[in-house]
Design an enzyme around this catalytic site. Structure first.
Site, short mmCIF file in Angstrom:
data_model
loop_
_atom_site.label_atom_id
_atom_site.label_comp_id
_atom_site.label_asym_id
_atom_site.label_seq_id
_atom_site.Cartn_x
_atom_site.Cartn_y
_atom_site.Cartn_z
N ARG A 231 0.87 -1.18 0.00
CA ARG A 231 0.00 0.00 0.00
C ARG A 231 0.90 1.23 0.00
O ARG A 231 1.92 1.27 0.71
CB ARG A 231 -0.92 0.03 1.23
CG ARG A 231 -2.08 -0.93 1.17
CD ARG A 231 -3.10 -0.56 0.08
NE ARG A 231 -4.22 -1.49 0.05
CZ ARG A 231 -4.31 -2.56 -0.74
NH1 ARG A 231 -3.31 -2.86 -1.57
NH2 ARG A 231 -5.38 -3.33 -0.73
N ASP A 255 4.52 -0.32 -6.97
CA ASP A 255 3.26 -0.67 -7.60
C ASP A 255 2.12 0.12 -6.99
O ASP A 255 0.99 0.06 -7.46
CB ASP A 255 2.99 -2.18 -7.45
CG ASP A 255 1.75 -2.62 -8.21
OD1 ASP A 255 1.65 -2.26 -9.41
OD2 ASP A 255 0.87 -3.28 -7.63
N GLU A 260 -2.43 7.62 -4.80
CA GLU A 260 -2.78 7.00 -6.09
C GLU A 260 -4.26 7.08 -6.44
O GLU A 260 -4.63 6.94 -7.62
CB GLU A 260 -2.35 5.53 -6.09
CG GLU A 260 -3.22 4.64 -5.20
CD GLU A 260 -2.82 3.17 -5.23
OE1 GLU A 260 -1.62 2.87 -5.11
OE2 GLU A 260 -3.72 2.32 -5.37
N HIS A 292 -0.67 -0.10 -9.61
CA HIS A 292 -1.37 -1.06 -8.72
C HIS A 292 -1.86 -2.27 -9.53
O HIS A 292 -3.03 -2.63 -9.51
CB HIS A 292 -2.54 -0.36 -8.00
CG HIS A 292 -2.88 -1.02 -6.69
ND1 HIS A 292 -3.24 -0.32 -5.57
CD2 HIS A 292 -2.91 -2.32 -6.31
CE1 HIS A 292 -3.49 -1.15 -4.57
NE2 HIS A 292 -3.29 -2.39 -5.00
P1 NAI Z 1 -1.43 -11.38 4.97
O1 NAI Z 1 -2.51 -10.92 5.90
O2 NAI Z 1 -1.35 -12.82 4.59
O3 NAI Z 1 0.00 -10.94 5.56
C1 NAI Z 1 0.27 -9.70 6.12
C2 NAI Z 1 1.40 -9.90 7.12
O4 NAI Z 1 1.79 -8.61 7.59
C3 NAI Z 1 1.00 -10.74 8.34
O5 NAI Z 1 1.94 -11.77 8.56
C4 NAI Z 1 1.00 -9.74 9.48
O6 NAI Z 1 1.38 -10.31 10.72
C5 NAI Z 1 2.05 -8.75 8.98
N1 NAI Z 1 2.00 -7.48 9.67
C6 NAI Z 1 0.96 -6.91 10.34
N2 NAI Z 1 1.35 -5.76 10.92
C7 NAI Z 1 2.67 -5.60 10.60
C8 NAI Z 1 3.64 -4.62 10.93
N3 NAI Z 1 3.34 -3.58 11.72
N4 NAI Z 1 4.89 -4.78 10.44
C9 NAI Z 1 5.22 -5.84 9.68
N5 NAI Z 1 4.34 -6.82 9.35
C10 NAI Z 1 3.07 -6.69 9.80
O7 NAI Z 1 -1.58 -10.46 3.67
P2 NAI Z 1 -1.05 -10.75 2.20
O8 NAI Z 1 -2.08 -11.46 1.42
O9 NAI Z 1 0.33 -11.30 2.27
O10 NAI Z 1 -1.01 -9.26 1.61
C11 NAI Z 1 -0.09 -8.29 2.10
C12 NAI Z 1 -0.49 -6.92 1.57
O11 NAI Z 1 -0.32 -6.88 0.16
C13 NAI Z 1 -1.98 -6.57 1.77
O12 NAI Z 1 -2.21 -5.99 3.05
C14 NAI Z 1 -2.23 -5.56 0.68
O13 NAI Z 1 -2.02 -4.27 1.19
C15 NAI Z 1 -1.16 -5.87 -0.36
N6 NAI Z 1 -1.71 -6.34 -1.63
C16 NAI Z 1 -1.37 -5.65 -2.78
C17 NAI Z 1 -1.86 -6.06 -4.01
C18 NAI Z 1 -1.46 -5.36 -5.27
O14 NAI Z 1 -2.08 -5.60 -6.33
N7 NAI Z 1 -0.44 -4.52 -5.27
C19 NAI Z 1 -2.77 -7.20 -4.12
C20 NAI Z 1 -3.00 -7.89 -2.86
C21 NAI Z 1 -2.51 -7.44 -1.67
#
Ligand code: NAI
Length: 344
Positions: A231, A255, A260, A292
């Site tokens: 994000r 990305d 944005e 994105h």
């Molecule tokens: P997920 O929920 O599986 O993993 C997120 C991880 O971040 C978790 O392990 C959590 O403990 C950790 N986390 C929480 N607070 C944190 C902090 N303060 N510092 C470090 N780590 C922390 O989510 P997933 O599926 O891996 O997605 C991650 C991010 O990717 C999403 O939140 C979303 O913002 C982004 N995303 C971007 C996309 C794109 O098209 N560019 C598409 C899908 C997701």
């Protein structure tokens, strides 16, 4: 058949939702505008609506939707930082697509890193102009470099595996480290100090807002590469720009961008961009920005459509909403969903 409406429609969304909608007994009215306070009235009479990452789902939007009969917001994405959950609680259920393809996003992060490091974006333009010079195209071996992964969830873990395949040393930070894993966790400070490349895979929350800022950039190695497919607001863009200008940051693969929402997904090529920070960042030879699009694979679009339609079907059939999220369970607090019920 139940009817829903769909905001911020793009042709690739429509294609995948149209393929599956009948199987779920759902009709869809597609709207082009983004959802926000000024467009929420369009959902008048639709009990369920579909929304996306750059929609403005604040208190005002939610109030208009609620007054006009909406009871379900189905986010066709994983992140939900653009939803005012407190305003929605007790009025409108919010569901999402928790996972659709961690591979799509992790592979895009690596694609950006490889392209930037090996100057593919420059080479592509040069050779099309019959300029076969190599000057200025020197990269570095990823093999043996240290990559710091922030957030070891679904996407972060796939990205770590890809990096290991390149022979990189992988270190990671996550406030909720995975138990019994072979992940080499370090403190955030250590990660900033040790990494040649930093890749962000954590959600945007109050704790992670501007995680990359003037102070944290100071801790980093000179020439560090930063990859952000998570994000935009994880990075303070002005601090990033300063870091790029003074060459503390060697490259940025973005990305996502914190401002944005009014730009990405639209053709702005005829518009004078008012965002000077973005314009300057885009002018840098060592920056690649994509709009994105990390999620944009056939597999991910299929899975997004399937889970979103299932979420809507479950709502209409009065079933438990498996992918519901509210301000409580979204923060890991006690919520009725833990007892296998709806959040309210
Ligand atoms: P997920 O929920 O599986 O993993 C997120 C991880 O971040 C978790 O392990 C959590 O403990 C950790 N986390 C929480 N607070 C944190 C902090 N303060 N510092 C470090 N780590 C922390 O989510 P997933 O599926 O891996 O997605 C991650 C991010 O990717 C999403 O939140 C979303 O913002 C982004 N995303 C971007 C996309 C794109 O098209 N560019 C598409 C899908 C997701």
């Amino acid at each position: 058949m139940n009817k829903i409406c769909f905001f911020d429609t793009k042709p690739y969304d429509k294609m995948y939702f149209d393929l599956l909608k009948e199987a779920y007994g759902i009709e869809i009215d597609y709207f082009e505008p983004k959802l926000g306070p000024r467009t929420a009235f369009m959902a008048n009479g639709y009990e369920a609506i579909v929304a996306f990452v750059n929609d403005t789902i604040n208190k005002e939007t939610i109030e208009t939707l609620y007054q006009n009969g909406t009871r379900l917001i189905a986010m066709r994405c994983a992140g939900y930082n653009n939803v005012d959950f407190k305003a929605a609680y007790g009025k409108i259920h919010v569901v999402r697509v928790p996972a659709y393809s961690p591979y799509a996003v992790a592979e895009h992060a690596m694609a950006l890193l490889l392209a930037l490091n090996r100057k593919i974006h420059k080479a592509y333009i040069r050779t099309r102009d019959f300029n076969f010079s190599l000057n200025g195209l020197t990269g570095f071996d990823l093999h043996g470099k240290t990559v710091g992964v922030i957030g070891t969830g679904k996407i972060g873990r796939v990205f770590m595996d890809i990096c290991k395949g390149f022979g990189m040393k992988v270190i990671a930070y996550d406030p909720y480290p995975l138990k019994d894993s072979d992940i080499h966790y370090v403190s955030l400070e250590e990660l900033f100090k040790e990494s040649d490349i930093i890749s962000l895979h954590c959600p945007l929350t109050k704790d992670t807002f501007h995680l990359i800022n003037e102070e944290t950039i100071k801790m980093m190695k000179k020439g560090v590469y930063i990859v952000n497919t998570s994000r935009g607001a994880l990075i303070d863009s002005e601090a990033l720009l300063e870091g790029l200008k003074n060459e503390k940051i060697g490259g940025a693969c973005l990305d996502v961008y914190e401002e944005e929402s009014e730009l990405f997904y639209e053709d702005m090529s005829y518009v004078v961009i008012q965002d000077d920070v973005l314009a300057r960042i885009l002018s840098m030879p060592n920056v690649i920005v994509t709009s994105h699009q990390a999620f944009l694979t056939k597999e991910a679009l299929h899975n997004i459509a399937e889970t979103t339609l299932k979420n809507c079907r479950d709502y209409f059939d009065d079933k438990v909403l498996e992918n519901e999220v509210c301000y409580r369970c979204g923060r890991g607090e006690v919520c009725l969903r833990k007892e296998n019920k709806r959040c309210f």
